[in-house]
Design an enzyme around this catalytic site. Structure first.
Site, PDB file in Angstrom:
ATOM      1  N   ASN A  95      40.375-161.674  19.433  1.00 39.96           N
ATOM      2  CA  ASN A  95      41.409-161.925  18.277  1.00 39.96           C
ATOM      3  C   ASN A  95      42.456-162.817  19.018  1.00 39.96           C
ATOM      4  O   ASN A  95      43.297-162.423  19.640  1.00 39.96           O
ATOM      5  CB  ASN A  95      41.848-160.597  17.656  1.00 39.96           C
ATOM      6  CG  ASN A  95      43.081-160.912  16.739  1.00 39.96           C
ATOM      7  OD1 ASN A  95      43.291-161.958  16.503  1.00 39.96           O
ATOM      8  ND2 ASN A  95      43.629-159.818  16.381  1.00 39.96           N
ATOM      9  N   TRP A  96      42.321-164.124  18.618  1.00 40.08           N
ATOM     10  CA  TRP A  96      43.492-165.076  19.202  1.00 40.08           C
ATOM     11  C   TRP A  96      44.835-164.772  18.580  1.00 40.08           C
ATOM     12  O   TRP A  96      45.880-165.430  18.799  1.00 40.08           O
ATOM     13  CB  TRP A  96      43.010-166.429  18.990  1.00 40.08           C
ATOM     14  CG  TRP A  96      41.938-166.860  20.006  1.00 40.08           C
ATOM     15  CD1 TRP A  96      40.887-166.107  20.681  1.00 40.08           C
ATOM     16  CD2 TRP A  96      41.459-168.227  20.424  1.00 40.08           C
ATOM     17  NE1 TRP A  96      40.311-166.796  21.411  1.00 40.08           N
ATOM     18  CE2 TRP A  96      40.417-168.275  21.175  1.00 40.08           C
ATOM     19  CE3 TRP A  96      41.910-169.361  20.082  1.00 40.08           C
ATOM     20  CZ2 TRP A  96      39.929-169.523  21.591  1.00 40.08           C
ATOM     21  CZ3 TRP A  96      41.445-170.664  20.332  1.00 40.08           C
ATOM     22  CH2 TRP A  96      40.257-170.558  21.220  1.00 40.08           C
ATOM     23  N   LYS A  97      45.088-164.085  17.380  1.00 42.85           N
ATOM     24  CA  LYS A  97      46.195-164.172  16.808  1.00 42.85           C
ATOM     25  C   LYS A  97      46.712-165.481  16.407  1.00 42.85           C
ATOM     26  O   LYS A  97      45.939-166.156  16.219  1.00 42.85           O
ATOM     27  CB  LYS A  97      46.985-163.082  17.568  1.00 42.85           C
ATOM     28  CG  LYS A  97      46.420-161.892  18.065  1.00 42.85           C
ATOM     29  CD  LYS A  97      47.477-160.855  18.555  1.00 42.85           C
ATOM     30  CE  LYS A  97      46.536-159.455  18.643  1.00 42.85           C
ATOM     31  NZ  LYS A  97      47.528-158.254  19.240  1.00 42.85           N
TER      32      LYS A  97
ATOM     33  N   HIS B 290      44.393-155.075  10.552  1.00 44.75           N
ATOM     34  CA  HIS B 290      45.024-155.204  11.751  1.00 44.75           C
ATOM     35  C   HIS B 290      46.240-154.564  11.690  1.00 44.75           C
ATOM     36  O   HIS B 290      47.213-154.986  10.746  1.00 44.75           O
ATOM     37  CB  HIS B 290      44.854-156.740  12.460  1.00 44.75           C
ATOM     38  CG  HIS B 290      45.450-156.671  13.765  1.00 44.75           C
ATOM     39  ND1 HIS B 290      46.717-156.415  14.276  1.00 44.75           N
ATOM     40  CD2 HIS B 290      44.706-156.703  15.142  1.00 44.75           C
ATOM     41  CE1 HIS B 290      46.842-156.374  15.461  1.00 44.75           C
ATOM     42  NE2 HIS B 290      45.469-156.595  16.028  1.00 44.75           N
TER      43      HIS B 290
ATOM     44  N   GLU C  98      49.225-155.485  13.092  1.00 47.00           N
ATOM     45  CA  GLU C  98      50.301-156.472  12.773  1.00 47.00           C
ATOM     46  C   GLU C  98      50.252-156.828  11.383  1.00 47.00           C
ATOM     47  O   GLU C  98      51.421-157.249  10.777  1.00 47.00           O
ATOM     48  CB  GLU C  98      49.985-157.760  13.667  1.00 47.00           C
ATOM     49  CG  GLU C  98      50.202-157.372  15.107  1.00 47.00           C
ATOM     50  CD  GLU C  98      49.549-158.050  16.253  1.00 47.00           C
ATOM     51  OE1 GLU C  98      48.842-159.076  15.963  1.00 47.00           O
ATOM     52  OE2 GLU C  98      49.320-157.549  17.273  1.00 47.00           O
TER      53      GLU C  98
ATOM     54  N   GLU D  88      42.284-149.274  16.741  1.00 44.35           N
ATOM     55  CA  GLU D  88      43.240-149.917  17.655  1.00 44.35           C
ATOM     56  C   GLU D  88      44.643-148.999  17.778  1.00 44.35           C
ATOM     57  O   GLU D  88      45.298-149.174  16.787  1.00 44.35           O
ATOM     58  CB  GLU D  88      43.502-151.155  17.244  1.00 44.35           C
ATOM     59  CG  GLU D  88      42.368-152.167  17.579  1.00 44.35           C
ATOM     60  CD  GLU D  88      42.707-153.776  17.479  1.00 44.35           C
ATOM     61  OE1 GLU D  88      42.488-154.087  18.242  1.00 44.35           O
ATOM     62  OE2 GLU D  88      43.442-154.160  16.504  1.00 44.35           O
TER      63      GLU D  88
ATOM     64  N   GLY E 297      48.687-154.809  23.033  1.00 40.64           N
ATOM     65  CA  GLY E 297      49.690-155.817  23.648  1.00 40.64           C
ATOM     66  C   GLY E 297      50.667-155.085  24.759  1.00 40.64           C
ATOM     67  O   GLY E 297      51.554-155.957  25.241  1.00 40.64           O
TER      68      GLY E 297
ATOM     69  N   SER F  40      44.721-153.573  24.649  1.00 42.41           N
ATOM     70  CA  SER F  40      44.887-153.663  26.067  1.00 42.41           C
ATOM     71  C   SER F  40      43.564-153.710  27.012  1.00 42.41           C
ATOM     72  O   SER F  40      43.632-152.999  28.011  1.00 42.41           O
ATOM     73  CB  SER F  40      45.887-152.702  26.667  1.00 42.41           C
ATOM     74  OG  SER F  40      47.346-153.039  26.171  1.00 42.41           O
TER      75      SER F  40
ATOM     76  N   GLY G  12      42.562-158.785  22.195  1.00 43.62           N
ATOM     77  CA  GLY G  12      43.800-159.764  21.937  1.00 43.62           C
ATOM     78  C   GLY G  12      43.868-160.833  23.019  1.00 43.62           C
ATOM     79  O   GLY G  12      43.284-161.580  23.308  1.00 43.62           O
ATOM     80  N   GLY G  13      45.248-160.362  23.792  1.00 45.24           N
ATOM     81  CA  GLY G  13      45.526-161.381  24.830  1.00 45.24           C
ATOM     82  C   GLY G  13      44.496-161.889  25.936  1.00 45.24           C
ATOM     83  O   GLY G  13      44.352-162.818  26.188  1.00 45.24           O
TER      84      GLY G  13
HETATM   85  P1  PGA Z   1      45.528-156.909  23.017  1.00 38.00           P
HETATM   86  O1  PGA Z   1      45.431-156.945  21.461  1.00 38.00           O
HETATM   87  O2  PGA Z   1      44.214-156.852  23.397  1.00 38.00           O
HETATM   88  O3  PGA Z   1      46.288-157.879  23.275  1.00 38.00           O
HETATM   89  O4  PGA Z   1      46.157-155.408  23.141  1.00 38.00           O
HETATM   90  C1  PGA Z   1      44.429-156.249  20.726  1.00 38.00           C
HETATM   91  C2  PGA Z   1      44.505-156.645  19.142  1.00 38.00           C
HETATM   92  O5  PGA Z   1      45.584-156.428  18.714  1.00 38.00           O
HETATM   93  O6  PGA Z   1      43.150-156.738  18.669  1.00 38.00           O
END
Ligand code: PGA
Length: 251
Positions: free
Chosen positions: A12-14, A98, A100, A168, A174, A213, A234-235
């Site tokens: 997930n590049w966000k 998600h 967010e 999640e 993150g 993470s 994510g990251g």
């Molecule tokens: P992260 O994000 O791997 O940067 O913790 C995961 C996500 O939000 O899908």
């Protein structure tokens, strides 16, 4: 039956990435070209890049997905994107709910369920995200929260083919923090049980991803947990070398 589930590692590049970043999926496709994978791999870039990402990964089995969609097919929704538009751009799946989106855009379980339905209507897989906040975990409410999110966010008609659930924990996203193996084991077993309640027999073979993470350094341990059928990353999905380090858990 869990051993028959093919895992999925999705990135997930966000809100990260422009054409300058296309070298990463190109690199990823190159690195995976001659590798026998025991999992599916997906990249979910910003919608503006889906078509370009697909193009640079041409010839590979890597799929592309969107990060959100509107519940409606089309209409006066400035700035929104429909499931059909994502499909048209080359996506085969879309992340919905998600944390967010739930936090920044006040998305409720009902809205998430409507988005998942919209995805299904055009033939996209819905990756439905759930997870507790730190306060909820500290208050001993994790399993209760997961139950209510599952009941509220997973619409009728979900099958193992058109639905992926991503657990999640909000506090792990993150932050570099992850739950213990025991905590993930407990959460995923609980989700598996609850999925049978809302999806019937399909719940037993539905993929449950862990997200929050996930890194090359912890992927093998996390992916080995019972009922963990892959990762939502994510990251660490932004750089091909890091993402490959996670996918390696399934090579
Ligand atoms: P992260 O994000 O791997 O940067 O913790 C995961 C996500 O939000 O899908």
């Amino acid at each position: 039956m869990a051993h028959t589930i093919k895992p999925l590692v999705a990135g997930n590049w966000k809100m990260n990435g422009t054409t300058a970043n296309l070298k990463e999926p190109r690199l990823l496709a190159g690195m995976l070209r001659d590798v026998k994978l025991k999992c599916d791999v997906m990249v979910c870039p910003p919608a503006t890049l889906i078509r370009r990402v697909k193009a640079v990964m041409r010839g590979s089995k890597i799929k592309a997905g969107g990060q959100d969609c509107h519940a409606a097919v089309s209409g006066a929704h400035t700035g929104d994107i429909s499931a059909d538009m994502l499909k048209d751009a080359g996506a085969t799946a879309v992340i919905v709910g998600h944390s967010e989106r739930r936090t920044n855009h006040k998305e409720t379980d009902a809205m998430v369920a409507a988005k998942a339905l919209a995805a299904h209507k055009v033939g996209l897989t819905a990756i439905i995200c759930i997870g507790e906040t730190l306060d909820e975990r500290k208050g001993g409410k994790t399993l209760e929260v997961l139950t209510s999110q599952i009941k509220g966010s997973i619409p009728a008609g979900c099958t193992a083919a058109n639905t992926v659930v991503a657990y999640e924990p909000v506090w792990a996203i993150g932050t570099g923090l992850t739950p213990t193996v025991a905590e993930i084991t407990e959460a995923h077993a609980h989700i598996r049980k609850e999925l049978s309640g809302v999806m019937g027999a399909e719940g037993a073979s539905t993929r449950i991803l862990y997200g929050g993470s996930v890194k090359p350094t912890n992927a093998a341990e996390l992916m080995a947990v019972a009922n963990v059928n892959g990762a939502l990353v994510g990251g660490a999905s932004l750089k091909a070398v890091d993402f490959i380090g996670i996918i390696k858990a399934y090579i």
